[in-house]
Structure formats: C-alpha cells, structure tokens
Design an enzyme around this catalytic site. Structure first.
Site, PDB file in Angstrom:
ATOM      1  N   MET A  31     -57.015 -38.662 -32.433  1.00 46.60           N
ATOM      2  CA  MET A  31     -56.784 -39.850 -33.443  1.00 46.60           C
ATOM      3  C   MET A  31     -56.275 -39.466 -34.797  1.00 46.60           C
ATOM      4  O   MET A  31     -56.184 -40.201 -35.636  1.00 46.60           O
ATOM      5  CB  MET A  31     -58.210 -40.549 -33.358  1.00 46.60           C
ATOM      6  N   ALA A  33     -55.460 -37.478 -38.151  1.00 48.85           N
ATOM      7  CA  ALA A  33     -56.204 -36.811 -39.251  1.00 48.85           C
ATOM      8  C   ALA A  33     -56.588 -35.407 -38.863  1.00 48.85           C
ATOM      9  O   ALA A  33     -57.724 -34.705 -38.664  1.00 48.85           O
ATOM     10  CB  ALA A  33     -57.575 -37.323 -39.611  1.00 48.85           C
ATOM     11  N   HIS A  35     -57.114 -31.477 -38.024  1.00 44.63           N
ATOM     12  CA  HIS A  35     -57.366 -30.423 -38.665  1.00 44.63           C
ATOM     13  C   HIS A  35     -57.349 -29.131 -37.807  1.00 44.63           C
ATOM     14  O   HIS A  35     -56.921 -29.186 -36.775  1.00 44.63           O
ATOM     15  CB  HIS A  35     -59.114 -30.750 -39.061  1.00 44.63           C
ATOM     16  N   GLY A  37     -59.600 -27.697 -35.860  1.00 44.93           N
ATOM     17  CA  GLY A  37     -59.969 -27.722 -34.488  1.00 44.93           C
ATOM     18  C   GLY A  37     -58.948 -28.382 -33.565  1.00 44.93           C
ATOM     19  O   GLY A  37     -58.752 -27.804 -32.440  1.00 44.93           O
ATOM     20  N   HIS A  38     -58.073 -29.489 -34.085  1.00 48.66           N
ATOM     21  CA  HIS A  38     -57.120 -30.247 -33.229  1.00 48.66           C
ATOM     22  C   HIS A  38     -56.034 -29.081 -32.911  1.00 48.66           C
ATOM     23  O   HIS A  38     -55.499 -28.891 -31.848  1.00 48.66           O
ATOM     24  CB  HIS A  38     -56.611 -31.453 -34.012  1.00 48.66           C
ATOM     25  N   LYS A 150     -66.631 -29.956 -28.896  1.00 47.67           N
ATOM     26  CA  LYS A 150     -67.469 -30.564 -30.173  1.00 47.67           C
ATOM     27  C   LYS A 150     -67.954 -32.012 -29.670  1.00 47.67           C
ATOM     28  O   LYS A 150     -69.020 -32.462 -29.839  1.00 47.67           O
ATOM     29  CB  LYS A 150     -66.360 -30.510 -31.367  1.00 47.67           C
ATOM     30  N   GLN A 154     -68.052 -36.711 -24.284  1.00 53.01           N
ATOM     31  CA  GLN A 154     -66.607 -37.200 -24.045  1.00 53.01           C
ATOM     32  C   GLN A 154     -65.970 -36.435 -23.125  1.00 53.01           C
ATOM     33  O   GLN A 154     -65.348 -36.797 -21.988  1.00 53.01           O
ATOM     34  CB  GLN A 154     -66.023 -37.498 -25.206  1.00 53.01           C
TER      35      GLN A 154
HETATM   36  O1  PAF Z   1     -61.804 -37.318 -29.506  1.00 47.96           O
HETATM   37  C1  PAF Z   1     -60.890 -38.487 -29.888  1.00 47.96           C
HETATM   38  O2  PAF Z   1     -60.387 -38.107 -30.853  1.00 47.96           O
HETATM   39  C2  PAF Z   1     -60.739 -39.450 -29.066  1.00 47.96           C
HETATM   40  O3  PAF Z   1     -62.043 -40.082 -28.826  1.00 47.96           O
HETATM   41  C3  PAF Z   1     -59.553 -39.627 -28.026  1.00 47.96           C
HETATM   42  C4  PAF Z   1     -60.162 -38.535 -26.854  1.00 47.96           C
HETATM   43  C5  PAF Z   1     -58.329 -39.206 -28.782  1.00 47.96           C
HETATM   44  C6  PAF Z   1     -59.733 -40.983 -27.457  1.00 47.96           C
HETATM   45  O4  PAF Z   1     -59.330 -41.848 -28.641  1.00 47.96           O
END
Ligand code: PAF
Length: 278
Positions: A31, A33, A35, A37-38, A150, A154
């Site tokens: 989504m 932003a 950081h 981790g991404h 994290k 999900q």
């Molecule tokens: O983990 C996230 O940032 C969101 O839930 C995702 C997987 C991008 C879905 O919008």
C-alpha cells in the site's frame, strides 16, 4: 530507473514483453509508504525472479469507515525513489476508480485462516485484502508473490486463496524486519508519538518471553493470557494475544504442534500487530 504504470494495459504490455523473453515474474503487493521491510520483500523477490513488479495501492475495500484510510500515508514519489535505488524495474500504481470502477459488484469471502484474530476486530479486512490481491494477481499474472510474515494471518489467507482458486503461482512469506529495539517495521509506526514509540517494542518483548515459556512447557493459552495482561498493565489496549497452530491458526490442541504467537494492541490511536514462531 523504475517505470511507473497506472493502467492495466501498460502493466500487461510490460509483463508480456518479459514473459516473451522467458523471464520469471514476481509481484510484491504494497500500500506504499515503503519502509525497509517492503524493500526487503523486493530484495527477496529479486533473488528468486528475473523481474519484479511492486504494486502500490491503498485499498479502500480493506478499511472500515472509522479506520485510517484517509490518513494512511501516501508517498508515491519517495516510494518510487526507494524502488529505483534498489533496482526494482516496475511500480504499478492504479487508481481506486480503475481498481473498483462504478458497478464493481464482486468480492471474495474468505474463511479458514481468516477466521478469528484480526477478523474479530476488523471483520471487513480479509475480504477486502483477498479481493484486491486476487485482482492484482490477475492483472500481473506473476509466477511468485512475496508477503511479509509481519502480517502472518494475511499471509496464510493469501496462500489459502491461491490454493483454493488454483492460481498457478507460489506465495512466499518473508521474515519480519525489525528496528534495533525489536519493533516490527510498519507504515503505521509513523503515527506513534515519541512516548508511544518507546512503549511499542514491548509487544515483541512480551511475545519473545511468552515463546520461551511455551518452549519450557507452560500452557500456550495461559501464557498468551498472561502476556495480554502484562501489555494491558503497561498501557496498551490489547485486542488479542493468542497462541495458534502456525499452519491453520486453529487453537493449539496438542503438544508438538507448530505454534505461532500473534498479538494486536493499540497505543493511543495506533493499532500495532506482531507475531513470532515458537
Ligand atoms: O499488506 C498490505 O500492505 C496490504 O494488505 C496488501 C497485501 C497490499 C493488500 O492491499
């Protein structure tokens, strides 16, 4: 150079070219932003695939009306700069109108690992996540998708969805990246005041202490309840601390099951989640 595309046509044209060259394609849904981790997810994707698409979309379908959709940080320019620095070729940043055009009437219902925990507090959440992730997968048609541990629940929900809908791809979970004091990296950490930021690592510290007690033979449910009480005493509003089967997220029933400890707690207006393997 990171190319940014906003339409599904442009996205498909680039991916088709890669596929034509026989390249393996990975997607990292985010989504924004972004950081460390991404960026760690992107690095993990680069190790397995020839090409990586990072999707950036703040998905309205996974926020309830009272949640932080409006104030969720949107930092496309710095996100793209960070992606460029680590050599991610493509960012896909669709608009909400493109993702959910007028008349959009289909969404996914998920059960199994989606039941309980987050769903008890955010009942809309996993339906919204599964719907957008399925749409992103169908738009990119990746070989691999990378998600952070994290958001452990999900990760299991997405793995289940891919298996149940026979999507010909692999979902890869990547270990959580933490600050030096143990706080799991999250875009929502930006909401924390200085004082809240000092308190926040206690969630991880409690999970670690709880894991040690479970390994030493204490009852997982009692240990989780004691951790929740400790966090409450420290000033958190605790949604849950739970010991669950690491593969199904069902309650732990017998010795020797793989156990995952998961927690969600609020400090002020910020809700944090974390989890660790036992
Ligand atoms: O983990 C996230 O940032 C969101 O839930 C995702 C997987 C991008 C879905 O919008």
């Amino acid at each position: 150079m990171t190319r940014v595309v906003t339409t599904v046509e442009d996205l498909r044209a680039v991916v088709a070219e890669w596929r034509g060259a026989g390249e393996l394609v990975a997607v990292v849904p985010t989504m924004g932003a972004l950081h460390a981790g991404h960026l760690h997810l992107v690095q993990a994707a680069k190790e397995r695939a020839d090409r990586v698409v990072v999707t950036i979309f703040v998905n309205p379908a996974q926020f309830a009306p009272h949640e932080d959709f409006d104030r969720y940080p949107r930092t496309l320019e710095t996100d793209v700069a960070a992606l460029r620095d680590i050599g991610a070729e493509l960012a896909y940043a669709p608009t909400a109108a493109d993702m959910y055009p007028s008349g959009h009437a289909t969404s996914l219902a998920v059960t199994g690992p989606a039941e309980g925990l987050e769903t008890d507090f955010r009942p809309h959440f996993f339906g919204g996540v599964a719907t957008v992730v399925a749409k992103l997968f169908l738009r990119v048609l990746p070989d691999l998708a990378f998600f952070g541990e994290k958001d452990y629940q999900q990760l299991l929900v997405v793995k289940r969805m891919v298996a149940d809908l026979d999507m010909p791809m692999e979902v890869v979970g990547v270990p959580t990246v933490r600050e030096e004091d143990g706080l799991a990296l999250s875009s929502r950490n930006a909401y924390l005041s200085e004082e809240e930021r000092m308190l926040a690592p206690l969630i991880y510290a409690e999970l670690q202490a709880a894991a040690e007690r479970i390994v030493a033979g204490d009852n997982p449910e009692e240990v989780a309840a004691a951790s929740a009480a400790a966090l409450t005493r420290a000033g958190f509003a605790v949604d849950y601390v739970a010991a669950r089967n690491a593969e199904t997220l069902a309650p732990v029933r017998k010795a020797g099951e793989p156990v995952r400890l998961l927690a969600a707690a609020r400090i002020g207006n910020t809700r944090l989640i974390d989890n660790i393997g036992v």
